[in-house]
Scaffold this motif. Structure first.
Motif, mmCIF file in Angstrom:
data_model
loop_
_atom_site.group_PDB
_atom_site.id
_atom_site.type_symbol
_atom_site.label_atom_id
_atom_site.label_comp_id
_atom_site.label_asym_id
_atom_site.label_seq_id
_atom_site.Cartn_x
_atom_site.Cartn_y
_atom_site.Cartn_z
ATOM 1 N N ILE A 105 38.916 -20.555 20.323
ATOM 2 C CA ILE A 105 39.497 -19.220 20.458
ATOM 3 C C ILE A 105 40.558 -19.005 19.387
ATOM 4 O O ILE A 105 41.584 -19.685 19.390
ATOM 5 N N PRO A 106 40.342 -18.093 18.446
ATOM 6 C CA PRO A 106 41.399 -17.769 17.477
ATOM 7 C C PRO A 106 42.573 -17.113 18.195
ATOM 8 O O PRO A 106 42.380 -16.334 19.140
ATOM 9 N N LYS A 107 43.786 -17.421 17.774
ATOM 10 C CA LYS A 107 44.963 -16.854 18.427
ATOM 11 C C LYS A 107 45.065 -15.354 18.232
ATOM 12 O O LYS A 107 45.831 -14.686 18.948
ATOM 13 N N SER A 108 44.306 -14.810 17.309
ATOM 14 C CA SER A 108 44.318 -13.368 17.079
ATOM 15 C C SER A 108 43.432 -12.612 18.063
ATOM 16 O O SER A 108 43.452 -11.378 18.108
ATOM 17 N N LEU A 109 42.656 -13.333 18.865
ATOM 18 C CA LEU A 109 41.717 -12.696 19.791
ATOM 19 C C LEU A 109 42.472 -11.915 20.862
ATOM 20 O O LEU A 109 43.494 -12.375 21.385
ATOM 21 N N GLU A 110 41.960 -10.739 21.203
ATOM 22 C CA GLU A 110 42.601 -9.917 22.219
ATOM 23 C C GLU A 110 42.386 -10.503 23.609
ATOM 24 O O GLU A 110 41.522 -11.345 23.827
ATOM 25 N N THR A 111 43.192 -10.033 24.556
ATOM 26 C CA THR A 111 43.183 -10.582 25.907
ATOM 27 C C THR A 111 41.800 -10.547 26.542
ATOM 28 O O THR A 111 41.359 -11.523 27.166
ATOM 29 N N ASP A 112 41.083 -9.432 26.411
ATOM 30 C CA ASP A 112 39.748 -9.333 26.999
ATOM 31 C C ASP A 112 38.811 -10.380 26.409
ATOM 32 O O ASP A 112 37.995 -10.971 27.124
ATOM 33 N N GLY A 113 38.938 -10.606 25.104
ATOM 34 C CA GLY A 113 38.109 -11.602 24.444
ATOM 35 C C GLY A 113 38.423 -13.004 24.924
ATOM 36 O O GLY A 113 37.528 -13.837 25.110
ATOM 37 N N ILE A 114 39.715 -13.293 25.123
ATOM 38 C CA ILE A 114 40.125 -14.598 25.635
ATOM 39 C C ILE A 114 39.543 -14.819 27.028
ATOM 40 O O ILE A 114 39.020 -15.896 27.346
ATOM 41 N N GLY A 115 39.619 -13.787 27.855
ATOM 42 C CA GLY A 115 39.065 -13.888 29.200
ATOM 43 C C GLY A 115 37.577 -14.157 29.179
ATOM 44 O O GLY A 115 37.070 -15.008 29.928
ATOM 45 N N ASN A 116 36.854 -13.460 28.318
ATOM 46 C CA ASN A 116 35.412 -13.657 28.206
ATOM 47 C C ASN A 116 35.088 -15.072 27.732
ATOM 48 O O ASN A 116 34.166 -15.724 28.249
ATOM 49 N N ALA A 117 35.855 -15.562 26.757
ATOM 50 C CA ALA A 117 35.639 -16.913 26.220
ATOM 51 C C ALA A 117 35.851 -17.969 27.304
ATOM 52 O O ALA A 117 35.048 -18.894 27.459
ATOM 53 N N ILE A 118 36.932 -17.840 28.054
ATOM 54 C CA ILE A 118 37.238 -18.813 29.104
ATOM 55 C C ILE A 118 36.178 -18.782 30.203
ATOM 56 O O ILE A 118 35.716 -19.833 30.670
ATOM 57 N N ARG A 119 35.765 -17.603 30.602
ATOM 58 C CA ARG A 119 34.734 -17.502 31.638
ATOM 59 C C ARG A 119 33.418 -18.108 31.158
ATOM 60 O O ARG A 119 32.699 -18.753 31.928
ATOM 61 N N THR A 120 33.103 -17.926 29.872
ATOM 62 C CA THR A 120 31.875 -18.486 29.315
ATOM 63 C C THR A 120 31.884 -20.001 29.387
ATOM 64 O O THR A 120 30.908 -20.635 29.794
ATOM 65 N N VAL A 121 33.016 -20.610 28.998
ATOM 66 C CA VAL A 121 33.114 -22.074 29.021
ATOM 67 C C VAL A 121 33.120 -22.606 30.446
ATOM 68 O O VAL A 121 32.480 -23.619 30.751
ATOM 69 N N LEU A 122 33.807 -21.930 31.350
ATOM 70 C CA LEU A 122 33.840 -22.359 32.744
ATOM 71 C C LEU A 122 32.452 -22.305 33.383
ATOM 72 O O LEU A 122 32.173 -23.038 34.335
ATOM 73 N N SER A 123 31.588 -21.452 32.850
ATOM 74 C CA SER A 123 30.221 -21.353 33.376
ATOM 75 C C SER A 123 29.309 -22.427 32.782
ATOM 76 O O SER A 123 28.135 -22.520 33.145
ATOM 77 N N GLY A 124 29.857 -23.220 31.847
ATOM 78 C CA GLY A 124 29.088 -24.317 31.290
ATOM 79 C C GLY A 124 28.537 -24.100 29.904
ATOM 80 O O GLY A 124 27.832 -24.962 29.367
ATOM 81 N N ASP A 125 28.849 -22.962 29.295
ATOM 82 C CA ASP A 125 28.350 -22.664 27.949
ATOM 83 C C ASP A 125 29.440 -22.905 26.905
ATOM 84 O O ASP A 125 30.602 -23.126 27.229
ATOM 85 N N ILE A 126 29.038 -22.855 25.649
ATOM 86 C CA ILE A 126 29.968 -22.987 24.521
ATOM 87 C C ILE A 126 30.287 -21.598 23.980
ATOM 88 O O ILE A 126 29.396 -20.746 23.851
ATOM 89 N N TRP A 127 31.565 -21.375 23.666
ATOM 90 C CA TRP A 127 31.955 -20.078 23.111
ATOM 91 C C TRP A 127 32.645 -20.271 21.763
ATOM 92 O O TRP A 127 33.516 -21.127 21.605
ATOM 93 N N ALA A 128 32.225 -19.463 20.813
ATOM 94 C CA ALA A 128 32.871 -19.411 19.494
ATOM 95 C C ALA A 128 32.784 -17.976 19.012
ATOM 96 O O ALA A 128 31.960 -17.200 19.515
ATOM 97 N N PRO A 129 33.626 -17.583 18.059
ATOM 98 C CA PRO A 129 33.528 -16.229 17.519
ATOM 99 C C PRO A 129 32.083 -15.921 17.117
ATOM 100 O O PRO A 129 31.416 -16.771 16.516
#
Length: 220
Positions: A105-129
């Motif tokens: 997660i780049p630190k420039s990512l907006e809050t909604d993007g951070i939330g989506n990234a975290i939910r993706t990883v918690l579901s077992g997938d890999i997240w990258a820009p």
């Protein structure tokens, strides 16, 4: 998400606070712990083994380059790690994934993007820009090096980084407040675990993971 437990590992308290606030906004009821360095983080993970996700800054006290990530993936393989970094360099992102991160997660990512990234990883997938291509050929030599470096203790990792800076045993002993005999024992263990015969070869290994005198270019 009410029982989800996360750890934010970053040495900047203002950023930790901002990220914590963002997480608690889109994951009400979650438990968030914080750590400011590798030693503190390791102790926290040893105490709380039910952590669902670790959000890790690459440049923290006790770690340089990808050394902290590699060590944590080796010592706590059950805990998914998402790198949170100021870097947006594709090579840094791909290398973090190669070294075992479940997301970047780049630190420039907006809050909604951070939330989506975290939910993706918690579901077992890999997240990258989405603009970063992760479909690159696996470097078997690098994978083996990651496995070997993952065997090092935090103190041995520090000694390896200091070796890469060209410090002598007596200088390392002074910096770590230990005896030269202890440093020599660490160096011997490092050579054995990395499967190399000399300090020079160990330094070459360190350079491959960005554990150099200064943080890896583009990594913060």
């Amino acid at each position: 998400m009410s029982s989800t437990k996360l750890i934010i590992a970053d040495d900047h308290p203002l950023f930790r606070g901002a990220l914590r606030g963002a997480i608690e906004a889109f994951m009400p009821g979650c438990v968030v712990r914080e750590a400011s360095g590798l030693d503190e983080l390791s102790a926290l993970l040893a105490q709380e083994r039910d952590v669902d996700l670790l959000l890790l800054d690459l440049a923290m006290p006790g770690a340089q380059g990808f050394s902290g990530l590699i060590y944590l993936r080796a010592q706590f393989p059950e805990v998914p790690v998402v790198v949170v970094s100021a870097s947006e360099e594709p090579v840094v992102i791909r290398r973090a994934i190669e070294f075992g991160a479940s997301g970047f997660i780049p630190k420039s990512l907006e809050t909604d993007g951070i939330g989506n990234a975290i939910r993706t990883v918690l579901s077992g997938d890999i997240w990258a820009p989405p603009d970063v291509d992760l479909d690159t050929a696996e470097d078997r030599e690098l994978v083996d090096l990651v496995r070997r470096i993952g065997r090092l203790t935090p103190q041995q990792m520090r000694v390896l980084m200091m070796l890469s800076e060209g410090l002598l045993n007596k200088q390392i002993a002074y910096e770590l407040n230990v005896s030269e005999a202890t440093v020599k024992a660490h160096v011997s263990a490092i050579l054995q675990k990395l499967g190399v015969d000399s300090r020079t070869q160990a330094v070459i290994a360190a350079s491959k993971i960005g554990a150099t005198a200064r943080p890896l270019a583009g990594v913060e």
